[in-house]
Motif scaffolding. Structure first.
Motif, PDB file in Angstrom:
ATOM      1  N   ILE A   1       0.822  -1.292  -0.098  1.00  0.00           N
ATOM      2  CA  ILE A   1      -0.030   0.065   0.105  1.00  0.00           C
ATOM      3  C   ILE A   1       0.866   1.304   0.148  1.00  0.00           C
ATOM      4  N   SER A   2       1.975   1.163   0.882  1.00  0.00           N
ATOM      5  CA  SER A   2       2.560   2.415   0.942  1.00  0.00           C
ATOM      6  C   SER A   2       3.782   2.638  -0.323  1.00  0.00           C
TER       7      SER A   2
ATOM      8  N   GLU B   1     -10.771  -0.595   0.979  1.00  0.00           N
ATOM      9  CA  GLU B   1     -10.399   1.016   1.305  1.00  0.00           C
ATOM     10  C   GLU B   1      -9.058   1.139   0.923  1.00  0.00           C
TER      11      GLU B   1
ATOM     12  N   GLN C   1      -6.258   1.055   2.530  1.00  0.00           N
ATOM     13  CA  GLN C   1      -5.500   1.919   3.681  1.00  0.00           C
ATOM     14  C   GLN C   1      -5.644   1.119   4.907  1.00  0.00           C
TER      15      GLN C   1
ATOM     16  N   SER D   1      -4.743   1.626   9.133  1.00  0.00           N
ATOM     17  CA  SER D   1      -4.769   2.369   9.984  1.00  0.00           C
ATOM     18  C   SER D   1      -3.889   1.831  11.264  1.00  0.00           C
TER      19      SER D   1
ATOM     20  N   THR E   1      -3.138   6.858   9.541  1.00  0.00           N
ATOM     21  CA  THR E   1      -3.605   6.358   8.589  1.00  0.00           C
ATOM     22  C   THR E   1      -2.745   6.239   7.348  1.00  0.00           C
TER      23      THR E   1
ATOM     24  N   LYS F   1      -2.653   5.623   3.770  1.00  0.00           N
ATOM     25  CA  LYS F   1      -3.342   5.466   2.670  1.00  0.00           C
ATOM     26  C   LYS F   1      -2.776   5.121   1.176  1.00  0.00           C
TER      27      LYS F   1
ATOM     28  N   ASN G   1      -1.147   5.124  -2.179  1.00  0.00           N
ATOM     29  CA  ASN G   1      -0.909   6.079  -3.270  1.00  0.00           C
ATOM     30  C   ASN G   1      -1.420   5.576  -4.468  1.00  0.00           C
TER      31      ASN G   1
END
Lengths: 333, 373
Positions: free
Chosen positions: A121-122, A151, A153, A155, A161, A163, A165
């Motif tokens: 995700i990151s 989502e 994301q 948390s 959180t 999110k 990119n």
């Protein structure tokens, strides 16, 4: 639009994966609709390989999460590196710093161990996220996964959180050892990979093994197709036929004959029972036709078959003559 | 007929055949159709397949309905030139669709004659109607038995994975303080590694008593074979078959595949006594006599049968005695709960001494029941 799908087929071929129109359509749709793909099918038909090829095709990094029983968030998403945190606290213990400051310090990015899901995700570029053998996880984990897949994301209470990119391309594979929840299935596009038709398998062999001759590839595809018709514990999949082809080539064979096959059958059959059964078939028929032999279908390797039972009684056709049982029932009443 | 109606009818037909098609599936499906070209049938099929089907078991059913709608009538060809739904249409669909879902019952009732029944007439479709796992044990044809048997490895696998998970969950989170502190000595008293206590897994000794008379034969053999396949979760499984005589059949189960089990048991074990009808009373009595000394407080007794005694003596005292010597006793009955205690069924007498009883009319229920062991 049609060109797009053809393009995907071609690109996937370049990446070392042959997909038919249906598979390519599903890949295209997942891109168009931004939906994960749930891939099911027997072991070894290329469920994992399709994700790998997809990432090669797109030139994107592949993040792989191998699931297993008992996997949890700390192994899949993130974990605080608490050993390092403790050492840090020890180190600053004598310096009489502000507690708050230290706290902020130890819950910073530096002490965060990123696991595959957070990584995917990151990542600054889009990624291909492969969640392998999703059916192995327990229900809590599946629920958590659900949140991430909808989502995109994560948390982290101490941190905030994260999110995505870019929304990653997600592939989930399953061997259907248990049923996945409806909610998870609903979010995915469904793809079922089955054993390929011989022509396709021949192409796959030609693509995967550059040295192979067309004739041998055809022979192997044909023989493997016949073996799959035999009732085995585990039918040989594409992975096995590739292995087989490779070993035949390293043996210097360019032609498949009965004796070579006999010596190398163990590459195709992964259970002793299967091996014995196939072996018997080849031995008795002296050919690679793998026709069912009477008696050997159910009785061949029956270890528990007591001495008293005659071989003919093991014929599967005879084992439950329900008519007589029905008759029996009536008598009982 | 507009395309929208064709699709709506298509969903309706799928639902009628028992495949869950929710409004959100439908919306996905329209979206998918919107983004591909329909000229190539594979694309069209794949769009429907990947958005509507979520379980491979439903594939034959799906194919059948698909064929009826889009193959026999040249729907696709007719639709070729037609305008694909516009974006606005799609947005509006969501509302309409959820309505469609609500009134689906009415539509079903109305359209049942014209729409839904066409598949029932053909021979191949009923397979998909139900989840095969919830198929009844009382089977009419050899084909049914075969089909059931092909499900067998699946259910065993699923059950095994459930049990592993269950076992795992039990032994988390208990910290072994002594060992944790001991380990922390090397790091100056800071417990870097938490060592958790492994809970001693209790693996019960199972004695399975199984009615192998004709009336419940299917059921008991499935049960026995399942048990045999789960052997690694129990310390010891011993199985006994009975009709009106008891005999141990453990060794037959150990390597047998479920396909030949049935005949094996009847042929090679002395389970049939004088009358040849199931007699729970005599069986329990004999069991107690012969194997009673081997029961212990570690033993769990599982009884598989319908409790139909053919009007023989119920000998409930034997059951009581068995219960007294063991830890737990469970009864698995293949009949509907409503029919227990009717006719020659002696369930009421026996149940007094059982810790729990399960109604097990299909594989799903069996899976659930085993999970609770």
């Amino acid at each position: 639009m049609q060109d797009n799908i053809k393009q995907i087929e071609q690109d996937m071929y370049q990446a070392g994966y042959i997909c038919d129109d249906k598979t390519a359509t599903t890949l295209f749709l997942s891109e168009a609709l931004h939906k994960p793909i749930l891939v099911e099918g027997p072991a070894g038909v290329g469920k994992t390989a399709i994700a790998q090829a997809f990432s090669r095709m797109k030139g994107l990094p592949l993040v792989r999460l191998q699931c297993y029983e008992g996997i949890d968030e700390s192994k899949a998403m993130y974990e605080w590196d608490y050993k390092r945190q403790l050492l840090h606290i020890q180190a600053v213990a004598n310096k009489q710093l502000d507690v708050k400051e230290v706290e902020q310090d130890i819950f910073s990015d530096y002490f965060l161990l990123r696991r595959p899901l957070l990584n995917a995700i990151s990542c600054p570029t889009p990624t291909v996220l492969l969640i392998d053998e999703i059916d192995k996880v327990d229900f809590e984990f599946e629920a958590m996964l659900l949140e991430i897949l909808s989502e995109f994301q994560v948390s982290i209470p101490e941190f905030g959180t994260v999110k995505a990119n870019h929304i990653p391309y997600v592939f989930l594979t399953s061997n259907a050892t248990r049923e996945l929840s409806e909610a998870l299935k609903r979010r995915c596009l469904y793809m079922y990979l089955d054993f390929p038709i011989p022509e396709l398998e021949e192409q796959i062999l030609l693509l995967k093994i550059p040295d192979i001759s067309e004739r041998l590839a055809r022979q192997i595809a044909e023989v493997v197709r016949k073996i799959r018709l035999v009732h085995l514990k585990k039918a040989p999949s594409i992975a096995e036929s590739i292995d087989w082809a490779q070993s035949l080539i390293s043996l210097g064979k360019d032609d498949l004959d009965v004796d070579t096959a006999l010596r190398t059958l163990n590459i195709l059959a992964k259970y002793r029972e299967d091996l014995v059964k196939l072996d018997q078939m080849v031995q008795t028929q002296r050919s690679l036709n793998f026709l069912p032999v009477l008696g050997s279908q159910s009785g061949g390797v029956q270890m528990s078959a007591p001495q008293t039972s005659k071989p003919s009684e093991l014929n599967p056709k005879q084992k439950f003559s329900m008519k007589s049982i029905e008759g029996f029932k009536n008598v009982k009443k | 007929m507009s395309f929208f109606y064709t699709m709506q009818n298509f969903f309706e037909a799928l639902r009628h055949e028992g495949m869950p098609v929710s409004p959100s599936h439908a919306v996905d499906c329209y979206e998918a159709l919107n983004s591909i070209d329909w000229d190539v049938e594979d694309y069209f099929y794949s769009a429907l397949f990947s958005t509507l089907l979520k379980d491979y078991n439903y594939k034959p059913l799906f194919d059948h309905v698909y064929e009826h709608f889009f193959k026999s009538s040249p729907c696709i060809l007719r639709l070729k030139g037609q305008q694909v739904l516009s974006r606005e249409d799609l947005l509006g669909l969501e509302g309409e669709n959820s309505q469609a879902g609500d009134v689906s019952g009415d539509i079903n009732a109305e359209g049942a004659e014209s729409q839904g029944t066409f598949i029932n007439k053909s021979s191949s479709a009923p397979d998909g109607r139900k989840n095969p796992l919830s198929q009844d044990f009382r089977l009419d044809s050899i084909d049914d038995v075969r089909r059931m048997e092909t499900l067998f490895p699946i259910i065993a696998k699923r059950l095994a994975s459930k049990m592993i998970i269950k076992n795992k969950r039990n032994d988390r989170n208990f910290i072994n303080f002594r060992r944790t502190m001991r380990k922390s000595m090397s790091t100056g008293g800071i417990p870097l590694d938490l060592i958790t206590r492994r809970k001693q897994k209790e693996r019960p000794v199972l004695f399975a008593l199984c009615d192998v008379s004709v009336s419940v034969l299917q059921f008991s053999c499935f049960a026995l074979a399942l048990l045999a396949s789960l052997e690694k979760f129990f310390q010891h499984v011993r199985s006994f078959g009975f009709v009106d005589e008891v005999d141990e059949i453990t060794y037959m189960l150990r390597h047998a595949d479920p396909f030949t089990l049935r005949t094996n048991v009847l042929k090679n074990a002395r389970v049939v006594g004088r009358r040849g009808y199931s007699d729970y009373g005599i069986s329990f009595k004999n069991f107690l006599e012969r194997y009673g000394s081997q029961l212990s407080l570690k033993t769990t007794v599982l009884i598989f049968g319908d409790g139909r005694n053919n009007w023989g003596n119920d000998e409930a005292w034997a059951v009581e005695e068995i219960r007294k010597r063991t830890k737990k006793m469970y009864w698995f009955n293949p009949e509907n709960k409503d029919t227990w205690d009717t006719g020659d069924s002696r369930m009421r007498e026996y149940l007094k001494y059982c810790d729990r009883s399960f109604e097990v009319t299909n594989l799903l229920q069996m899976e659930d029941a085993f999970c609770e062991l």
